[in-house]
Design an enzyme around this catalytic site. Structure first.
Site, PDB file in Angstrom:
ATOM      1  CB  CYS A 115      37.001  37.052  52.428  1.00 45.55           C
ATOM      2  SG  CYS A 115      37.762  37.831  51.094  1.00 45.55           S
ATOM      3  CG  HIS A 282      33.985  39.473  53.339  1.00 43.76           C
ATOM      4  ND1 HIS A 282      35.215  40.319  53.988  1.00 43.76           N
ATOM      5  CD2 HIS A 282      34.639  39.428  52.153  1.00 43.76           C
ATOM      6  CE1 HIS A 282      35.975  40.540  52.921  1.00 43.76           C
ATOM      7  NE2 HIS A 282      35.625  40.080  52.056  1.00 43.76           N
ATOM      8  CG  ASN A 312      37.893  42.938  50.977  1.00 51.65           C
ATOM      9  OD1 ASN A 312      38.224  42.485  52.179  1.00 51.65           O
ATOM     10  ND2 ASN A 312      37.636  42.398  49.944  1.00 51.65           N
TER      11      ASN A 312
HETATM   12  O1  UT7 Z   1      36.909  39.791  49.728  1.00 53.60           O
HETATM   13  C1  UT7 Z   1      37.236  38.772  48.586  1.00 53.60           C
HETATM   14  C2  UT7 Z   1      35.936  38.528  47.428  1.00 53.60           C
HETATM   15  N1  UT7 Z   1      36.280  39.398  46.546  1.00 53.60           N
HETATM   16  C3  UT7 Z   1      35.087  39.752  45.958  1.00 53.60           C
HETATM   17  O2  UT7 Z   1      33.960  39.315  46.325  1.00 53.60           O
HETATM   18  C4  UT7 Z   1      35.250  40.785  44.853  1.00 53.60           C
HETATM   19  C5  UT7 Z   1      34.083  40.500  43.852  1.00 53.60           C
HETATM   20  N2  UT7 Z   1      34.385  41.536  42.735  1.00 53.60           N
HETATM   21  C6  UT7 Z   1      34.147  42.738  42.588  1.00 53.60           C
HETATM   22  O3  UT7 Z   1      34.015  43.318  43.672  1.00 53.60           O
HETATM   23  C7  UT7 Z   1      34.122  43.129  41.281  1.00 53.60           C
HETATM   24  O4  UT7 Z   1      34.383  42.338  40.137  1.00 53.60           O
HETATM   25  C8  UT7 Z   1      35.312  44.244  41.011  1.00 53.60           C
HETATM   26  C9  UT7 Z   1      35.196  45.470  42.203  1.00 53.60           C
HETATM   27  C10 UT7 Z   1      36.766  43.577  41.669  1.00 53.60           C
HETATM   28  C11 UT7 Z   1      35.629  44.919  39.664  1.00 53.60           C
HETATM   29  O5  UT7 Z   1      34.431  45.369  39.223  1.00 53.60           O
HETATM   30  P1  UT7 Z   1      33.891  45.082  37.839  1.00 53.60           P
HETATM   31  O6  UT7 Z   1      32.758  45.578  37.812  1.00 53.60           O
HETATM   32  O7  UT7 Z   1      33.564  43.405  37.951  1.00 53.60           O
HETATM   33  O8  UT7 Z   1      34.984  45.326  36.606  1.00 53.60           O
HETATM   34  P2  UT7 Z   1      35.627  44.677  35.771  1.00 53.60           P
HETATM   35  O9  UT7 Z   1      36.670  43.570  36.576  1.00 53.60           O
HETATM   36  O10 UT7 Z   1      34.715  43.627  34.815  1.00 53.60           O
HETATM   37  O11 UT7 Z   1      36.557  45.502  34.942  1.00 53.60           O
HETATM   38  C12 UT7 Z   1      35.828  46.389  34.016  1.00 53.60           C
HETATM   39  C13 UT7 Z   1      36.838  47.284  33.400  1.00 53.60           C
HETATM   40  C14 UT7 Z   1      38.056  46.820  32.995  1.00 53.60           C
HETATM   41  O12 UT7 Z   1      38.301  47.458  31.594  1.00 53.60           O
HETATM   42  P3  UT7 Z   1      37.848  46.843  30.217  1.00 53.60           P
HETATM   43  O13 UT7 Z   1      38.617  45.592  30.022  1.00 53.60           O
HETATM   44  O14 UT7 Z   1      36.401  46.817  30.250  1.00 53.60           O
HETATM   45  O15 UT7 Z   1      38.340  47.911  29.226  1.00 53.60           O
HETATM   46  C15 UT7 Z   1      39.318  46.778  33.700  1.00 53.60           C
HETATM   47  O16 UT7 Z   1      40.529  46.753  33.074  1.00 53.60           O
HETATM   48  O17 UT7 Z   1      37.400  48.276  34.302  1.00 53.60           O
HETATM   49  C16 UT7 Z   1      39.020  48.079  34.400  1.00 53.60           C
HETATM   50  N3  UT7 Z   1      39.504  48.229  35.850  1.00 53.60           N
HETATM   51  C17 UT7 Z   1      39.750  49.442  36.358  1.00 53.60           C
HETATM   52  N4  UT7 Z   1      39.435  50.934  35.808  1.00 53.60           N
HETATM   53  C18 UT7 Z   1      39.882  51.740  36.498  1.00 53.60           C
HETATM   54  C19 UT7 Z   1      39.627  47.522  36.723  1.00 53.60           C
HETATM   55  N5  UT7 Z   1      40.097  47.754  37.719  1.00 53.60           N
HETATM   56  C20 UT7 Z   1      40.151  49.280  37.310  1.00 53.60           C
HETATM   57  C21 UT7 Z   1      40.320  50.382  38.358  1.00 53.60           C
HETATM   58  N6  UT7 Z   1      40.382  51.733  37.853  1.00 53.60           N
HETATM   59  N7  UT7 Z   1      40.742  50.210  39.528  1.00 53.60           N
END
Ligand code: UT7
Length: 355
Positions: A115, A282, A312
């Protein structure tokens, strides 16, 4: 001597993929994606026609034209990507060939900083130009993520985020000492390398080099031998050839490092956050950008966000956003523009430009 961005261009493929399109192939929803990331749609390149290199060439041609040069005038190429056409050679030489400028035999360097790749690449170009080594450095960030994502529900936390595209800039000496790149700041911390990574195939040979004591199964049974460990049937069976990310972990560090590295560049240039006319973060997550905007006390019209439309695009995200903002007339001569990125590695960086 200072360097300046003399021309900039971007290219995104035609094919639009909405969140609803993705929800047809994996267990996800438009609501989840928009709420957590701000993304509404992304672009995917044309299979068997477009590659990371061809998209980069499209962006580079525009950048050259706007800089008033021909591709043959390019003295050096710096190419940032995490989705190269080949494992090796890198996209730098492929771009040189695609642009039809091999006869010059100009150097080409590949950057693997994900990134923050474009910010790193820009900083390298800045050093080469300021030392008088080169006059026209082509800096590119390009990604064809769509070819290497897991479209099953297993990969949804990563797949819904990424999109394809390319951005390019021509870096030249600035004739005005007050204008151009004022400061670039680059950082990394490999402690958490595997928190956002694409590990297989690779030459790690199953060796667990994560020093945090966390067990990592790279898909290599101990009996595997030389020549068979780079990519194994088990790796394929278990789908261990896709990127993985611990989203929340990355998020927490990102919101800390973005403001830190921006302030560092501002300090070096003797400026303050209130001097920034346009912040180009970014495009990792709209929530991250909004957080950084708030910390810096910037208005909505001082931050360019396009993650809603492109997702992204990793190394391409900063130059695409920069180019869009410039094309929209939001960056004018004399404006202070700040680029900032954080991502896998972890690596992060910032650049301050007096436009
Ligand atoms: O560019 C490189 C740098 N990258 C970043 O800076 C990314 C930084 N992180 C993020 O942007 C966020 O952490 C994400 C967008 C990747 C994820 O969002 P989050 O609010 O942190 O969600 P999470 O990973 O904690 O997941 C929450 C829930 C999980 O389910 P349970 O365990 O709570 O039942 C995941 O399994 O959401 C679930 N989940 C989804 N549900 C529907 C994960 N991906 C998806 C999805 N659709 N695509």
């Amino acid at each position: 001597m200072r360097s300046k961005i003399a021309g900039i261009g971007y290219y995104v493929p035609e094919k639009v993929v909405t969140n609803d399109d993705l929800s047809k192939v994996m267990d996800t929803t438009d609501e989840w994606i928009q709420e957590r990331t701000g993304i509404q749609q992304r672009r995917y390149g044309k299979k068997h026609q477009e590659t990371t290199t061809t998209m980069a060439a499209a962006a580079a041609r525009i950048a050259c034209e706007r800089a008033g040069i021909q591709p043959e005038d390019i003295d050096f190429i710096v190419f940032a990507t995490l989705s190269p056409d080949y494992y090796f050679p890198g996209c730098g030489v492929l771009l040189q060939r695609e642009l039809g400028i091999t006869q010059r035999e100009a150097g080409a360097l590949d950057i693997r900083n994900q990134c923050s790749g474009f910010v790193y690449a820009l900083s390298i170009a800045d050093q080469f130009v300021r030392t008088g080594t080169y006059k026209n450095v082509l800096v590119v960030g390009s990604e064809m993520h769509s070819m290497g994502l897991d479209f099953s529900t297993r990969g949804r936390n990563v797949t819904v985020i990424f999109g394809d595209g390319a951005g390019a800039a021509i870096v030249q000496p600035s004739d005005d000492p007050n204008r151009g790149i004022l400061a670039t700041k680059l950082h990394s911390d490999g402690t958490y390398a595997e928190k956002l990574a694409f590990i297989n195939p690779g030459a790690h040979g199953g060796y667990h080099f994560n020093k945090m004591g966390e067990a990592t199964d790279f898909g290599f049974p101990p009996e595997d031998t030389y020549g068979e460990i780079f990519i194994t049937p088990r790796m394929i069976e278990t789908g261990q050839y896709y990127p993985n990310m611990e989203g929340q972990f990355v998020f927490k560090l990102a919101v800390q490092k973005f403001p830190e590295v921006i302030h560092e560049a501002l300090k070096e240039a003797g400026l303050q956050a209130s001097d920034i006319n346009m912040l180009i973060p970014h495009q990792a997550n709209l929530r991250i950008s909004q957080f950084v905007q708030k910390i810096l006390g910037l208005r909505d019209d001082q931050v360019w966000n396009n993650i809603q439309r492109y997702g992204n695009t990793t190394a391409a995200s900063v130059p695409i956003a920069l180019c869009e903002a410039w094309e929209a007339g939001k960056i004018k001569e004399g404006d202070l523009v700040c680029l900032a990125a954080f991502g896998s590695g972890f690596t992060w960086g910032s650049a301050l430009i007096r436009w």
